[in-house]
Design a protein around this motif. Sequence first.
Motif, mmCIF file in Angstrom:
data_model
loop_
_atom_site.group_PDB
_atom_site.id
_atom_site.type_symbol
_atom_site.label_atom_id
_atom_site.label_comp_id
_atom_site.label_asym_id
_atom_site.label_seq_id
_atom_site.Cartn_x
_atom_site.Cartn_y
_atom_site.Cartn_z
ATOM 1 N N LEU A 57 0.895 -1.371 0.038
ATOM 2 C CA LEU A 57 -0.059 -0.105 0.035
ATOM 3 C C LEU A 57 0.988 1.294 -0.027
ATOM 4 C CD1 LEU A 57 -2.435 -1.136 2.567
ATOM 5 C CD2 LEU A 57 -2.851 -1.171 0.259
ATOM 6 N N PHE A 58 0.277 2.164 -0.456
ATOM 7 C CA PHE A 58 1.067 3.628 -0.536
ATOM 8 C C PHE A 58 0.361 4.885 -0.387
ATOM 9 C CE2 PHE A 58 3.761 6.757 -2.830
ATOM 10 C CZ PHE A 58 4.913 6.373 -2.574
ATOM 11 N N TRP A 59 1.312 5.852 0.626
ATOM 12 C CA TRP A 59 0.603 7.302 0.724
ATOM 13 C C TRP A 59 1.365 7.877 -0.149
ATOM 14 C CZ3 TRP A 59 -1.439 8.751 6.067
ATOM 15 C CH2 TRP A 59 -1.515 10.103 6.127
ATOM 16 N N SER A 60 0.626 8.657 -1.015
ATOM 17 C CA SER A 60 1.519 9.541 -1.921
ATOM 18 C C SER A 60 0.934 11.037 -1.388
ATOM 19 C CB SER A 60 0.415 9.220 -3.297
ATOM 20 O OG SER A 60 1.125 10.046 -4.360
ATOM 21 N N GLU A 61 2.283 11.637 -1.217
ATOM 22 C CA GLU A 61 2.441 12.766 -0.707
ATOM 23 C C GLU A 61 2.488 14.200 -1.600
ATOM 24 O OE1 GLU A 61 2.645 13.205 3.695
ATOM 25 O OE2 GLU A 61 4.858 13.273 3.006
ATOM 26 N N ALA A 62 2.023 15.177 -1.569
ATOM 27 C CA ALA A 62 2.199 16.436 -2.318
ATOM 28 C C ALA A 62 3.576 17.002 -1.729
ATOM 29 C CB ALA A 62 0.933 17.402 -2.349
ATOM 30 N N LEU A 77 -0.067 18.909 -6.777
ATOM 31 C CA LEU A 77 -1.111 18.251 -6.387
ATOM 32 C C LEU A 77 -1.894 17.636 -7.223
ATOM 33 C CD1 LEU A 77 -2.762 16.596 -4.000
ATOM 34 C CD2 LEU A 77 -4.009 18.660 -3.779
ATOM 35 N N ALA A 78 -2.122 18.503 -8.264
ATOM 36 C CA ALA A 78 -3.105 18.035 -9.595
ATOM 37 C C ALA A 78 -2.290 17.051 -10.505
ATOM 38 C CB ALA A 78 -3.701 19.342 -10.120
ATOM 39 N N GLU A 79 -1.301 17.644 -10.689
ATOM 40 C CA GLU A 79 -0.031 16.627 -11.521
ATOM 41 C C GLU A 79 0.119 15.309 -10.631
ATOM 42 O OE1 GLU A 79 2.436 20.049 -13.735
ATOM 43 O OE2 GLU A 79 3.037 19.401 -11.755
ATOM 44 N N MET A 80 0.403 15.127 -9.332
ATOM 45 C CA MET A 80 0.455 14.232 -8.825
ATOM 46 C C MET A 80 -0.643 13.060 -9.124
ATOM 47 S SD MET A 80 1.111 13.294 -4.488
ATOM 48 C CE MET A 80 -0.374 13.864 -4.221
ATOM 49 N N ILE A 81 -1.883 13.557 -8.823
ATOM 50 C CA ILE A 81 -3.115 12.732 -8.687
ATOM 51 C C ILE A 81 -3.218 12.274 -10.270
ATOM 52 C CG2 ILE A 81 -5.732 12.959 -8.618
ATOM 53 C CD1 ILE A 81 -5.219 14.853 -6.116
#
Length: 549
Positions: A343-348, A385-389
């Motif tokens: 599982l992964f927690w993706s952080e801005a 944030l938008a690019e990460m998502i």
Amino acid sequence: MIDNFNRDWRYESGDVAGAEHPDFNDSDWQHIGLPHSFSTPYFLSTDFYEGYGWYRKNFKVDKKELEGVLSLDFDGVFQEAEIYVNGQKAGVHRGGYTGFNVDMTPFLHEGDNVVAVRVNNLWRPTLAPRGGEHVFSGGIYRNVRLVKSSPVHVAWYGVGVTTDGLKASGGKSASVNVDVELANTRAEKGEYTVKSILKSPEGNAIGECLSRVMLSGDSLTIVKQSFDNVKSPRLWHPSTPVLYSVDTKIYKGSREIDNVTTDFGFRWFEWTADRGFFLNGEHYVIKGANAHQDQAGWGDAVPDGAHRRDVAMLKEAGFNFIRGSHYPHSPAYLKACDEMGLLFWSEAPYWATAGPKDDGSWTASSYPIVEKDCEEFEQSALDQLAEMIRIHRNHPSIVVWSMCNEPFFCADGTLPGVKKLLTRMVELSHKLDPTRPAAIGGAQRPLGDDRIDFLGDIAGYNGDGGTIADFLNPGIPNFVSEYGVTATLRPGKYDPGWGDLWKDDHWRGHDWRSGQAIWCAFDHGSIFGPALGNMGIIDYFRIPKRSWY
């Protein structure tokens, strides 16, 4: 068609006048391959070069290729990039941890062409992050690809796949929703066909959707498709990381003009305030580790195979979760988590740290101290944030988007701005991806009426935040996002570093705590030196310390 574009570049440190011009003489520059960092080779120094660097590459384009679109996909450049094609500026990107795409087509010609990239890693008051304890080395430190496509094609990361109905059916059936974003770069008109093929983990077609689209010159068109009532899907889980895929094909008449494959997984999850974390309907205790990306020699310029090694080492040690500290990690890293089952927690990349809060250094206030910088800074954080998502939305390993890490490290009087920005980021996260919650990472400060942990759906408490009275059974889903903090050199002590977990019963044994993640998995470069950089259970050369065992 996608070609690896990493080989045969030239590099020169400094801001070289005229280096964007195609006839510039770069014969005495370094001959390098990507990924590359200003700091290569790097070995845990607190110092790193801050300034400009130039990259140049020659390549050929034939007449047939000019009939289509040629673009460059960058996975990451730290942290400002200006892209020139044959001397003309083709694009600019600000933000060091998210990818971007540059259309080169208007600037190309048949025969020899030159792309030049001017990069800087200077601290900027209006660019996130403004601070942190990591080392902020510059460079084109992730992969670059040359993408050859038709004028009508699937946009950059333009396929989004979601699943519905798994929870209601208890995992026995689901629907698969596919959103396809078509780019029409030359305003072409006519009828096009979008076909999506759902494939099993073995690659067999198990469903097909067909949509006909009339393009009238609009630059972007969204096509929505769905596969209803997929029976008995095999569920993605850390113990069974099963991946399905969707092939999206674009046709002009009977001719296929684009083809994109998107991997995804069937799984559902729930973060609860009173019962912890659930995966596929079953209570699941998170046992995680925080992980930075840099490694010995390469620094941040880590090849894909080494990212896979990092994920494999954490899987082998018994972890089931990785917190991507404290920025979006590379697509290759997330692909490894999908395939190996973590599982992964993706952080801005909105984070800060202790130290002076003056502008001009990487210990600056998390939020601007000059009013005129605030609007542009907030937009920078929102854009990244938008690019990460957009880039990572299809990875089944990701179960949360985190807005930040420890943004409370801010100058006096700026906390209202911090809270306003976090609120805006949470709202944007919900809008762009309603399927995942938005977390406030490193939310253990401030206390009292100024708390930030309630601004999101999930609170991540670092360090002593797991034992502070304000944060015990807080009434919202919560997670100990950092614990341990033990600095040792290899070989270290034969001790798991779990002392924090045994301070009192608030760290363990309670249904309202979803789990915890050790700080940290790997030694990493830090502007504060060994005191913070050598806290890993694995050293910088990826040799396990005793605690890993």
